[in-house]
Motif scaffolding. Structure first.
Motif, PDB file in Angstrom:
ATOM      1  N   TYR A 319       0.828  -1.210   0.000  1.00  0.00           N
ATOM      2  CA  TYR A 319       0.000   0.000   0.000  1.00  0.00           C
ATOM      3  C   TYR A 319       0.863   1.261   0.000  1.00  0.00           C
ATOM      4  O   TYR A 319       0.516   2.262  -0.641  1.00  0.00           O
ATOM      5  CB  TYR A 319      -0.934  -0.003   1.204  1.00  0.00           C
ATOM      6  N   LEU A 320       1.983   1.229   0.713  1.00  0.00           N
ATOM      7  CA  LEU A 320       2.902   2.363   0.701  1.00  0.00           C
ATOM      8  C   LEU A 320       3.434   2.608  -0.709  1.00  0.00           C
ATOM      9  O   LEU A 320       3.556   3.752  -1.150  1.00  0.00           O
ATOM     10  CB  LEU A 320       4.068   2.104   1.664  1.00  0.00           C
ATOM     11  N   HIS A 321       3.759   1.520  -1.394  1.00  0.00           N
ATOM     12  CA  HIS A 321       4.282   1.652  -2.759  1.00  0.00           C
ATOM     13  C   HIS A 321       3.274   2.357  -3.663  1.00  0.00           C
ATOM     14  O   HIS A 321       3.653   3.166  -4.525  1.00  0.00           O
ATOM     15  CB  HIS A 321       4.623   0.273  -3.316  1.00  0.00           C
ATOM     16  N   ASN A 323       1.067   4.381  -2.600  1.00  0.00           N
ATOM     17  CA  ASN A 323       0.706   5.631  -1.924  1.00  0.00           C
ATOM     18  C   ASN A 323      -0.741   5.614  -1.418  1.00  0.00           C
ATOM     19  O   ASN A 323      -1.391   6.657  -1.321  1.00  0.00           O
ATOM     20  CB  ASN A 323       0.910   6.837  -2.853  1.00  0.00           C
ATOM     21  N   ASN A 324      -1.223   4.430  -1.086  1.00  0.00           N
ATOM     22  CA  ASN A 324      -2.562   4.278  -0.506  1.00  0.00           C
ATOM     23  C   ASN A 324      -2.406   4.306   1.016  1.00  0.00           C
ATOM     24  O   ASN A 324      -2.360   3.263   1.679  1.00  0.00           O
ATOM     25  CB  ASN A 324      -3.200   2.970  -0.970  1.00  0.00           C
ATOM     26  N   LEU A 325      -2.301   5.511   1.573  1.00  0.00           N
ATOM     27  CA  LEU A 325      -1.981   5.656   2.991  1.00  0.00           C
ATOM     28  C   LEU A 325      -3.120   5.185   3.890  1.00  0.00           C
ATOM     29  O   LEU A 325      -2.872   4.689   4.998  1.00  0.00           O
ATOM     30  CB  LEU A 325      -1.632   7.111   3.302  1.00  0.00           C
ATOM     31  N   CYS A 328      -2.827   1.461   4.028  1.00  0.00           N
ATOM     32  CA  CYS A 328      -1.589   1.167   4.751  1.00  0.00           C
ATOM     33  C   CYS A 328      -1.800   1.321   6.253  1.00  0.00           C
ATOM     34  O   CYS A 328      -1.409   0.455   7.038  1.00  0.00           O
ATOM     35  CB  CYS A 328      -0.481   2.093   4.265  1.00  0.00           C
ATOM     36  N   LYS A 357       5.989   9.256   5.727  1.00  0.00           N
ATOM     37  CA  LYS A 357       5.137   9.742   4.638  1.00  0.00           C
ATOM     38  C   LYS A 357       4.167  10.817   5.130  1.00  0.00           C
ATOM     39  O   LYS A 357       3.837  11.760   4.410  1.00  0.00           O
ATOM     40  CB  LYS A 357       4.340   8.581   4.040  1.00  0.00           C
ATOM     41  N   LYS A 358       3.716  10.659   6.384  1.00  0.00           N
ATOM     42  CA  LYS A 358       2.754  11.610   6.940  1.00  0.00           C
ATOM     43  C   LYS A 358       3.439  12.842   7.522  1.00  0.00           C
ATOM     44  O   LYS A 358       2.763  13.759   7.993  1.00  0.00           O
ATOM     45  CB  LYS A 358       1.911  10.928   8.017  1.00  0.00           C
TER      46      LYS A 358
END
Length: 396
Positions: A319-321, A323-325, A328, A357-358
């Motif tokens: 999910y990180l790959h 960008n589905n935070l 994730c 990422k956040k």
């Protein structure tokens, strides 16, 4: 009103059956645990309601005995007793038979109560449930199967009947086999391997000889020899699920990914309910950079074995790959809600990446440092920690 009362009685009856079922399973596993405590000086773990899952389990520590009690009527597993340490054959036999004997004793007492006159109907009902549950434990555990039962960590254990069958296969082996076993327990893996080779050269091709050879080779990390030994084994025996799984892992360790995929696929064909091949395929695909197919495999693995921290952590990586935070965070929150999450290196690592990422650098740094302490291996981890430390120091 009568409908509500009837529904309440039915629900109460179901809950009572599940509760008493847990008790008969506990008695059965304690039948294994007590001899194991007597014959060894090692710790003994008893699981009720799972096959080695520590998460969300009630834990009781009683000296060398640890009980892990998990109650989930929607995903009910019987239980298991896990012990280590060296034992003589007769001690192994008593330890294996302890569970069935305990179940037989419970069933006998319960059936005796059912034959008595003047016993209250409530007690008769409880006795009937106890007798039925104990007999189920007895017959299910005495079922003979070489395929094994998947534990929570992906390893394999066997029913009481399966363990008895495996034990009887060793009884007529020469003394040198038991010498090899002793060498293995003393971590003299090459000596154990040499003795097993001598047995095979003498025409002793029983499965326990090969099994001990593979265990020694795994300790020596000689994966090419594991694969080569299977060419000899196939001349005398049929390959089963655990054999294909061992071969897949050996090819994976050697970097022969296509062969590993092939054998993991065959494992899933042989036992589609086993989550381990799906998880391992997902892990390989991530290493290859194929995050879409990896996520599909990991989701299948998670459907087969829910609440597995490593699976959820790798799903979070996918999910990180992409960008589905949100997805994730959901996967990582589920993993972190389980017991011992703070000791899982992968969960800490991907939680750190998610926090970075956040924009939460401090929490990201703490998680990545924890992952590093737990031995997480990634070529960019040290650099990531350094970058975050410099970024934090530069903040006002």
């Amino acid at each position: 009103m009568e409908i509500i009362t009837g529904a309440g009685i039915a629900i109460g009856g179901i809950l009572l059956v599940v509760l008493l079922r847990s008790l008969t399973t506990l008695f059965h596993e304690m039948g294994h645990a007590l001899p194991a405590l007597l014959f060894t000086k090692e710790k003994v773990d008893v699981f009720v309601g799972s096959y080695g899952d520590l998460s969300n389990s009630l834990q009781l520590n009683l000296g060398r005995l640890k009980l892990y009690l998990k109650w989930n009527p929607f995903d009910w597993k019987l239980g298991m007793c896990r012990h280590s340490g060296e034992m003589a054959i007769w001690q192994h036999l008593i330890t294996i038979l302890g569970g069935p004997l305990a179940s037989t004793l419970i069933a006998t007492v319960a059936i005796f109560l059912l034959t008595q006159e003047g016993v209250n109907n409530v007690w008769l009902g409880l006795a009937a449930i106890f007798a039925g549950a104990a007999l189920i434990d007895l017959f299910v555990n005495l079922a003979v199967s070489d395929d094994g039962i998947q534990m929570y960590d992906g390893a394999t254990t066997y029913s009481d009947g399966g363990q008895l069958r495996r034990l009887f296969r060793t009884i007529n082996l020469p003394e040198i086999y038991f010498d090899a076993q002793n060498d293995f327990y003393q971590e003299k893996y090459q000596q154990a391997l040499d003795k097993c080779q001598q047995l095979r050269e003498e025409g002793k091709h029983q499965p326990p000889v090969y099994e001990l050879s593979w265990k020694a080779l795994e300790k020596l990390e000689d994966y090419e020899a594991i694969i080569a030994l299977y060419h000899e084994f196939k001349a005398h025996h049929r390959l089963k699920f655990q054999d294909y799984l061992r071969l897949a892992k050996a090819f994976q360790q050697l970097g022969q990914i296509e062969q590993a995929h092939k054998y993991y696929d065959h494992c899933s064909y042989l036992d589609y309910t086993n989550a381990t091949p799906r998880y391992e395929k997902g892990r390989i695909l991530i290493e290859q950079g194929y995050y879409g197919p990896a996520l599909e495999e990991l989701q299948l693995s998670n459907n087969l074995q829910t609440d597995h921290q490593d699976t959820l952590a790798l799903m979070a990586a996918c999910y990180l790959h992409f960008n589905n935070l949100q997805a994730c965070e959901q996967a990582l929150t589920g993993a972190r809600a389980l017991d011992l999450a703070n000791k899982n290196a992968a969960v800490n690592y991907y939680w750190g990446l998610f926090q970075e990422k956040k924009g939460n650098d401090k929490e990201a740094l703490m998680a990545l440092q924890r992952a590093n302490e737990l031995g997480f291996k990634h070529h960019g981890l040290a650099m990531k920690i350094d970058d975050l430390e410099r970024a934090i120091q530069g903040q006002p």
